[in-house]
Design an enzyme around this catalytic site. Structure first.
Site, mmCIF file in Angstrom:
data_model
loop_
_atom_site.group_PDB
_atom_site.id
_atom_site.type_symbol
_atom_site.label_atom_id
_atom_site.label_comp_id
_atom_site.label_asym_id
_atom_site.label_seq_id
_atom_site.Cartn_x
_atom_site.Cartn_y
_atom_site.Cartn_z
ATOM 1 N N ASN A 1 4.284 3.602 8.126
ATOM 2 C CA ASN A 1 3.359 2.879 7.247
ATOM 3 C C ASN A 1 2.074 2.650 8.038
ATOM 4 O O ASN A 1 2.051 1.819 8.950
ATOM 5 C CB ASN A 1 3.968 1.539 6.814
ATOM 6 C CG ASN A 1 2.979 0.690 6.029
ATOM 7 O OD1 ASN A 1 1.873 1.130 5.716
ATOM 8 N ND2 ASN A 1 3.380 -0.523 5.711
ATOM 9 N N HIS B 1 1.335 5.412 -0.038
ATOM 10 C CA HIS B 1 1.344 4.254 -0.944
ATOM 11 C C HIS B 1 2.687 3.548 -0.802
ATOM 12 O O HIS B 1 3.631 4.105 -0.232
ATOM 13 C CB HIS B 1 1.130 4.704 -2.403
ATOM 14 C CG HIS B 1 2.059 5.803 -2.819
ATOM 15 N ND1 HIS B 1 3.321 5.560 -3.290
ATOM 16 C CD2 HIS B 1 1.917 7.161 -2.789
ATOM 17 C CE1 HIS B 1 3.913 6.727 -3.555
ATOM 18 N NE2 HIS B 1 3.086 7.705 -3.259
ATOM 19 N N ASP C 1 9.116 -5.730 8.459
ATOM 20 C CA ASP C 1 10.314 -6.019 7.677
ATOM 21 C C ASP C 1 10.207 -5.422 6.268
ATOM 22 O O ASP C 1 11.202 -4.995 5.686
ATOM 23 C CB ASP C 1 10.517 -7.539 7.558
ATOM 24 C CG ASP C 1 10.937 -8.163 8.893
ATOM 25 O OD1 ASP C 1 11.449 -7.428 9.746
ATOM 26 O OD2 ASP C 1 10.752 -9.374 9.059
ATOM 27 N N GLU D 1 12.029 -1.323 2.330
ATOM 28 C CA GLU D 1 11.789 -0.187 1.426
ATOM 29 C C GLU D 1 12.685 1.012 1.791
ATOM 30 O O GLU D 1 13.344 1.596 0.930
ATOM 31 C CB GLU D 1 10.312 0.217 1.497
ATOM 32 C CG GLU D 1 9.997 1.305 0.487
ATOM 33 C CD GLU D 1 8.611 1.923 0.654
ATOM 34 O OE1 GLU D 1 7.643 1.182 0.870
ATOM 35 O OE2 GLU D 1 8.533 3.163 0.549
ATOM 36 N N GLY E 1 5.853 -4.804 12.872
ATOM 37 C CA GLY E 1 5.440 -5.561 11.677
ATOM 38 C C GLY E 1 4.828 -6.899 12.062
ATOM 39 O O GLY E 1 4.382 -7.066 13.189
ATOM 40 N N ARG F 1 -1.299 -15.353 7.884
ATOM 41 C CA ARG F 1 -1.139 -15.881 6.532
ATOM 42 C C ARG F 1 0.104 -16.755 6.408
ATOM 43 O O ARG F 1 0.124 -17.712 5.643
ATOM 44 C CB ARG F 1 -1.095 -14.740 5.504
ATOM 45 C CG ARG F 1 0.119 -13.817 5.592
ATOM 46 C CD ARG F 1 -0.054 -12.625 4.669
ATOM 47 N NE ARG F 1 1.108 -11.739 4.605
ATOM 48 C CZ ARG F 1 1.363 -10.763 5.461
ATOM 49 N NH1 ARG F 1 0.543 -10.544 6.485
ATOM 50 N NH2 ARG F 1 2.431 -9.992 5.302
HETATM 51 N N1 LIG Z 1 0.697 3.712 2.787
HETATM 52 C C1 LIG Z 1 0.949 2.539 2.268
HETATM 53 N N2 LIG Z 1 0.021 1.855 1.577
HETATM 54 C C2 LIG Z 1 0.272 0.629 1.079
HETATM 55 N N3 LIG Z 1 1.452 -0.007 1.183
HETATM 56 C C3 LIG Z 1 2.426 0.621 1.866
HETATM 57 C C4 LIG Z 1 2.238 1.911 2.428
HETATM 58 N N4 LIG Z 1 3.382 2.285 3.050
HETATM 59 C C5 LIG Z 1 4.259 1.272 2.865
HETATM 60 N N5 LIG Z 1 3.700 0.274 2.156
HETATM 61 C C6 LIG Z 1 4.288 -1.024 1.758
HETATM 62 O O1 LIG Z 1 3.734 -2.061 2.574
HETATM 63 C C7 LIG Z 1 4.624 -3.164 2.617
HETATM 64 C C8 LIG Z 1 4.481 -3.931 3.925
HETATM 65 O O2 LIG Z 1 4.823 -3.066 4.962
HETATM 66 P P1 LIG Z 1 5.163 -3.532 6.440
HETATM 67 O O3 LIG Z 1 6.392 -4.304 6.438
HETATM 68 O O4 LIG Z 1 5.135 -2.331 7.311
HETATM 69 O O5 LIG Z 1 3.896 -4.415 6.754
HETATM 70 P P2 LIG Z 1 3.664 -5.840 7.388
HETATM 71 O O6 LIG Z 1 2.305 -6.262 7.007
HETATM 72 O O7 LIG Z 1 3.920 -5.759 8.821
HETATM 73 O O8 LIG Z 1 4.691 -6.752 6.681
HETATM 74 P P3 LIG Z 1 5.870 -7.692 7.170
HETATM 75 O O9 LIG Z 1 5.320 -9.044 6.985
HETATM 76 O O10 LIG Z 1 6.942 -7.374 6.184
HETATM 77 O O11 LIG Z 1 6.253 -7.407 8.572
HETATM 78 C C9 LIG Z 1 6.004 -2.572 2.403
HETATM 79 O O12 LIG Z 1 6.645 -3.284 1.388
HETATM 80 C C10 LIG Z 1 5.779 -1.110 1.993
HETATM 81 O O13 LIG Z 1 6.437 -0.826 0.771
HETATM 82 C C1 LIG Z 2 6.271 -27.616 13.429
HETATM 83 C C2 LIG Z 2 6.598 -26.544 12.502
HETATM 84 C C3 LIG Z 2 7.752 -25.717 12.959
HETATM 85 C C4 LIG Z 2 7.922 -24.548 12.065
HETATM 86 C C5 LIG Z 2 9.194 -23.823 12.320
HETATM 87 C C6 LIG Z 2 9.381 -22.835 11.267
HETATM 88 C C7 LIG Z 2 10.583 -21.963 11.464
HETATM 89 C C8 LIG Z 2 10.222 -20.581 11.005
HETATM 90 C C9 LIG Z 2 11.408 -19.735 10.755
HETATM 91 C C10 LIG Z 2 10.934 -18.437 10.158
HETATM 92 C C11 LIG Z 2 12.086 -17.651 9.659
HETATM 93 C C12 LIG Z 2 11.616 -16.386 9.058
HETATM 94 C C13 LIG Z 2 12.739 -15.623 8.490
HETATM 95 C C14 LIG Z 2 12.290 -14.237 8.199
HETATM 96 C C15 LIG Z 2 12.181 -13.752 7.018
HETATM 97 C C16 LIG Z 2 11.749 -12.344 6.762
HETATM 98 O O1 LIG Z 2 12.718 -11.732 5.975
HETATM 99 C C17 LIG Z 2 10.453 -12.305 6.006
HETATM 100 C C18 LIG Z 2 9.923 -10.889 5.959
HETATM 101 O O2 LIG Z 2 9.255 -10.544 7.099
HETATM 102 N N1 LIG Z 2 9.470 -13.151 6.623
HETATM 103 C C19 LIG Z 2 8.951 -14.189 5.984
HETATM 104 C C20 LIG Z 2 7.966 -15.019 6.747
HETATM 105 O O3 LIG Z 2 9.232 -14.480 4.855
#
Ligand SMILES: Nc1ncnc2c1ncn2[C@@H]1O[C@H](COP(=O)(O)OP(=O)(O)OP(=O)(O)O)[C@@H](O)[C@H]1O
Ligand SMILES: CCCCCCCCCCCCC/C=C/[C@@H](O)[C@H](CO)NC(C)=O
Ligand SMILES: [Ca+2]
Length: 522
Positions: free
Chosen positions: A116, A150, A175, A180, A217, A288
């Protein structure tokens, strides 16, 4: 000298034979299973100051590339070059080591790679080309690489290609990308076996042929929970040595319709709201989650609903255990044995026992179901530190309505050594399946009314001036939102296999172990 110990072959670099000498003065003990490659070496290129030998005769050499374990579960590729004057002896050594590597049958030879280019910090393609591809080529692994154009490109492609010619599928992304590709693989396996994914009670076919791994990621919770670190080189080396870690997968259905699979977090309330808000701020990158996390914490929304679950009686552990799931985990091994016995007795048609359902009604700030610890940099021990990767169960965590201060105390315990389940408003259960219905959907049986109320719910959420709290949250399913709040979830024991070995004990222990092994051998 190559030695056999406890059924494992090791190579001890300092004294290979009296006439084969390592170029670097290094004492190193490496299992054959952690050798990456063996190559004949042009001696001149590696020539160092080796005194009189250099003048006496032409020297012959070979290089062993091997895994070096560093701190924090990081793996690196190192090499050691050995030389001798006897060409035949040198060839014998090279040949013997290559034959030993050939015998490592779990090692992949052909991989399908999806990248990706936009995942994480948009570095996936560069990282793959610079750090990962050279290692695959050193290990003689051939690859077909697809750079996705995409979303769902990889998933759709997995339904078209001949997946059976590959030993594994690698996805370069976060993730979301993992999810996917996992959907593509599991979906393809079910389609080829004629299994209807819409049937929530269907026994799914395990993905034995293709294995998945990923890196780069923004949360990388799957990498942290299965390897202990999110690092492309470490992941590539686990692939090369053919590590294999089974993984539980939950199926999520609504009204006999398949919605999604989940391997990490299924979260309603707090984590669902964070995700929903953060999706609008993708441009902020990984930041974010912090921004939306803070906003969601301040909003302090709670949701009413009913949870029904079946306890996971077959597993040996409990979510309150002090021990975590680690490499070679006994509890996961027991589940593997049970699964093999079940498959032998009933084939894929498992009898659904009429086991009791426990029902809990309440007001919840968060409902989290995790198939693994969900360890990540934000929470090094994870949402449920004792959850197991492959025991056929999920940990269901219910955080009831409490004060903002108490909820903060609960969150903070994810970041320190204190027990996050030790609060009167937090309950945790190890389950094999559960159902959730929000109060809103319970109150509205008719579909037409449902649609109206859903819209009304949306209206209220988007208008802070409206104090109505009768809204649904959204399910966060491994970082993707689900459209339905009423869901039925079932854990499928070891449905997937990853190129990983579970989290290894600390490297310091490893070094101490190697040292004592050498001492025993000499
Ligand atoms: N070429 C592409 N253009 C746009 N979206 C894509 C493309 N390839 C994959 N994706 C989609 O982008 C989404 C996010 O991908 P990825 O997990 O690699 O990014 P991330 O920003 O690191 O997100 P995460 O928070 O999940 O770690 C996936 O759900 C995937 O379906
Ligand atoms: C003083 C504030 C302390 C904050 C502690 C927060 C604990 C955070 C735990 C995060 C767990 C995230 C679990 C991961 C989920 C993933 O499946 C998903 C996809 O990447 N990530 C998110 C953020 O939804
Ligand atoms: Ca599990």
């Amino acid at each position: 000298m190559t030695v056999k110990k406890s059924g494992k072959l090791f190579i001890h670099f300092t004294f290979l034979t009296t006439s084969i000498v390592p170029l670097q003065n290094r004492n190193c003990f490496v299992p054959i299973s952690e050798i990456i490659a063996v190559e004949e070496t042009e001696f001149n290129k590696k020539q160092r100051n080796i005194g009189r030998w250099q003048k006496m005769a032409k020297l012959h050499a070979f290089t062993v590339h091997y895994v070096k374990k560093a701190r924090n579960h990081r793996w690196r590729c190192r090499d050691a070059t050995f030389w001798c004057v006897d060409e035949h002896l040198c060839n014998q050594w090279t040949q013997a080591l290559k034959e030993l590597l050939e015998m490592q049958k779990s090692r992949p030879k052909q991989l399908l790679v999806y990248i990706n280019p936009y995942g994480g910090k948009r570095q996936g393609k560069r990282i793959y080309e610079q750090k990962v591809a050279p290692l695959f080529s050193l290990a003689s692994i051939s690859t077909d690489v697809v750079v996705t154009e995409h979303a769902n490109h990889a998933k759709d492609n997995l339904f078209e290609v001949n997946i059976y010619k590959y030993d594994g599928v690698v996805c370069v992304g976060g993730d979301g990308m993992f999810s996917e590709v996992m959907h593509g693989l599991i979906g393809r396996m079910q389609k080829d076996s004629g299994i209807d994914q819409n049937n929530p009670k269907a026994s799914l076919v395990q993905c034995n042929i293709c294995l998945v791994f990923y890196f780069s990621g923004s949360t990388d919770c799957i990498c942290y929970s299965t390897v202990g670190i999110s690092d492309p080189v470490t992941s590539a080396l686990h692939i090369i040595v053919g590590d294999c870690q089974p993984l539980d997968v939950s199926s999520v259905h609504h009204n006999n319709t398949f919605l999604k699979y989940s391997v990490s977090l299924l979260g309603y309330g707090f984590y669902g709201d964070i995700l929903k808000d953060s999706e609008k701020k993708r441009w902020m990158g990984p930041m974010r989650y912090d921004y939306s996390g803070f906003k969601t914490f301040l909003s302090h929304h709670y949701y009413e609903g009913t949870i029904a679950y079946q306890p996971a009686k077959q597993t040996h552990g409990s979510p309150r255990d002090k021990e975590s799931c680690r490499m070679g985990c006994y509890i996961c091994k027991q589940s593997e044995k049970q699964l093999a016995e079940q498959n032998k007795e009933h084939g894929l048609k498992h009898e659904e026992g009429e086991e009791e359902w426990k029902v809990i009604k309440g007001k919840f700030l968060a409902i989290n179901a995790v198939n693994m610890s969900c360890a990540c940099p934000r929470s090094p021990k994870g949402l449920s530190p004792a959850a197991h990767l492959a025991d056929g169960s999920a940990d269901l965590i219910l955080v009831r309505k409490c004060s903002r201060f108490n909820f903060l105390r609960y969150l903070v315990r994810h970041t320190n050594q204190d027990d996050q389940f030790d609060f009167p408003f937090v309950d945790v259960y190890r389950v094999k399946c559960f159902q959730f219905t929000s109060k809103l959907s319970e109150d509205n049986e008719s579909n037409v009314m449902d649609i109206g109320k859903k819209r009304f719910g949306q209206f209220c959420r988007d208008h802070p001036a409206c104090c109505c709290n009768i809204v649904n949250s959204t399910w966060n399913c491994d970082g993707e939102t689900l459209d339905s709040s009423a869901i039925e979830v079932r854990v499928h024991c070891q449905l997937m296999k990853l190129f990983a070995r579970g989290i290894e004990e600390d490297c310091k222990d490893e070094a101490a172990h190697s040292q004592s092994s050498i001492e025993q051998l000499l």
